[in-house]
Design a protein around this motif. Structure first.
Motif, mmCIF file in Angstrom:
data_model
loop_
_atom_site.group_PDB
_atom_site.id
_atom_site.type_symbol
_atom_site.label_atom_id
_atom_site.label_comp_id
_atom_site.label_asym_id
_atom_site.label_seq_id
_atom_site.Cartn_x
_atom_site.Cartn_y
_atom_site.Cartn_z
ATOM 1 N N ALA A 153 0.832 -1.206 0.000
ATOM 2 C CA ALA A 153 0.000 0.000 0.000
ATOM 3 C C ALA A 153 0.865 1.254 0.000
ATOM 4 O O ALA A 153 0.581 2.219 -0.727
ATOM 5 C CB ALA A 153 -0.924 -0.014 1.216
ATOM 6 N N GLU A 179 1.533 4.112 -3.195
ATOM 7 C CA GLU A 179 1.304 5.558 -3.071
ATOM 8 C C GLU A 179 2.596 6.360 -3.170
ATOM 9 O O GLU A 179 2.605 7.568 -2.944
ATOM 10 C CB GLU A 179 0.604 5.870 -1.749
ATOM 11 N N TYR A 182 0.455 4.966 10.328
ATOM 12 C CA TYR A 182 0.143 3.578 10.666
ATOM 13 C C TYR A 182 0.090 3.398 12.180
ATOM 14 O O TYR A 182 0.974 3.859 12.902
ATOM 15 C CB TYR A 182 1.198 2.620 10.090
ATOM 16 N N ASP A 218 -4.109 -1.303 11.788
ATOM 17 C CA ASP A 218 -4.628 -0.595 10.614
ATOM 18 C C ASP A 218 -4.517 -1.467 9.368
ATOM 19 O O ASP A 218 -3.526 -2.176 9.171
ATOM 20 C CB ASP A 218 -3.848 0.708 10.376
ATOM 21 N N GLY A 219 -5.506 -1.371 8.501
ATOM 22 C CA GLY A 219 -5.475 -2.095 7.246
ATOM 23 C C GLY A 219 -4.782 -1.317 6.146
ATOM 24 O O GLY A 219 -4.538 -0.114 6.266
ATOM 25 N N ALA A 220 -4.475 -2.012 5.062
ATOM 26 C CA ALA A 220 -3.737 -1.416 3.958
ATOM 27 C C ALA A 220 -4.487 -0.242 3.328
ATOM 28 O O ALA A 220 -3.879 0.753 2.927
ATOM 29 C CB ALA A 220 -3.436 -2.483 2.906
ATOM 30 N N GLU A 221 -5.805 -0.352 3.242
ATOM 31 C CA GLU A 221 -6.583 0.716 2.600
ATOM 32 C C GLU A 221 -6.492 2.018 3.381
ATOM 33 O O GLU A 221 -6.304 3.101 2.805
ATOM 34 C CB GLU A 221 -8.041 0.282 2.467
ATOM 35 N N ALA A 222 -6.589 1.936 4.694
ATOM 36 C CA ALA A 222 -6.492 3.130 5.530
ATOM 37 C C ALA A 222 -5.100 3.741 5.444
ATOM 38 O O ALA A 222 -4.942 4.966 5.376
ATOM 39 C CB ALA A 222 -6.825 2.797 6.979
ATOM 40 N N ALA A 266 -3.027 3.502 2.923
ATOM 41 C CA ALA A 266 -2.872 4.121 1.604
ATOM 42 C C ALA A 266 -3.502 5.507 1.555
ATOM 43 O O ALA A 266 -2.923 6.445 0.989
ATOM 44 C CB ALA A 266 -3.491 3.217 0.529
ATOM 45 N N ALA A 267 -4.672 5.660 2.146
ATOM 46 C CA ALA A 267 -5.340 6.960 2.148
ATOM 47 C C ALA A 267 -4.515 7.997 2.910
ATOM 48 O O ALA A 267 -4.376 9.153 2.468
ATOM 49 C CB ALA A 267 -6.726 6.833 2.767
ATOM 50 N N ARG A 271 -1.457 9.103 0.872
ATOM 51 C CA ARG A 271 -1.772 10.111 -0.156
ATOM 52 C C ARG A 271 -1.806 11.510 0.448
ATOM 53 O O ARG A 271 -1.281 12.472 -0.132
ATOM 54 C CB ARG A 271 -3.114 9.789 -0.824
#
Length: 206
Positions: free
Chosen positions: A30, A34, A183, A187-191, A193-194, A197
């Motif tokens: 992730a 990004e 992190y 925490d998951g990868a999607e969170a 990644a956001a 960004r």
């Protein structure tokens, strides 16, 4: 091996304190997706050497994998065996810098005072981790850069977030070590990644 090209590509150092080996590859993917290609696993995380091994195996050809919270020469040797190419310490210890450089690692030791900064640069530190950055202000970076050798890379760590990074960047910081605002354990990868960004945008890399 130099830290500068990595910081030029993206000045965010992703600090994965508390990450577990079974989740580290998804988190790493992730981050790299990004554009965050400097990843640090602190040694006070669960099975940190295994996480470093997995990151190195999966992403070592396109990311700079490092170990943080390194405090002994034995740990320097261990992280090299695990595949780390970056050593980060929480404190000023010139002997650890020498040990890291002797083993081909990029050394980014911690400091808080001008005396510590000069002592670490004298033994070959590649960059300096200003820690804990919450104890000072961006103005300190500006003042330090006026007296430290030209080109010295200072990376504040502690309290770095999308909200605080712009002020440190304006003061001349070369990079930013980001932990809990990127992190936290679980925490998951999607969170992640956001948040990555948002951090890239704050650092002017969007």
């Amino acid at each position: 091996m130099s830290l500068a090209p990595w910081l030029d590509a993206c000045p965010i150092v992703a600090i994965l304190r508390g990450v577990k080996p079974e989740e580290v590859e998804a988190i790493g993917a992730a981050l790299i997706g990004e554009g965050l290609n400097i990843i640090e696993v602190p040694l006070n995380s669960p099975k940190p050497l295994e996480s470093i091994r997995r990151l190195h195996a999966a992403f070592g050809d396109r990311a700079l994998i490092g170990a943080g919270t390194v405090t002994t020469e034995d740990e320097v040797s261990a992280i090299v065996r695990a595949g780390a190419r970056l050593m980060v310490t929480p404190h000023c210890d010139p002997q650890l810098v020498l040990a890291a450089r002797a083993r081909g690692l990029i050394a980014c030791p911690g400091f808080l005072t001008p005396a510590e900064a000069f002592a670490l640069l004298a033994v070959g530190a590649d960059a300096l981790k200003l820690f804990p950055a919450e104890a000072v202000s961006p103005a300190v970076v500006k003042s330090l850069l006026a007296v430290l050798p030209k080109g010295t890379a200072i990376l504040p760590v502690g309290g770095m977030s999308a909200e605080t990074i712009p002020a440190w960047k304006s003061a001349g910081a070369a990079g930013f070590g980001v932990g809990s605002s990127l992190y936290r354990p679980g925490d998951g990868a999607e969170a992640v990644a956001a948040r990555a960004r948002a951090l890239r945008q704050a650092a002017g890399m969007a």
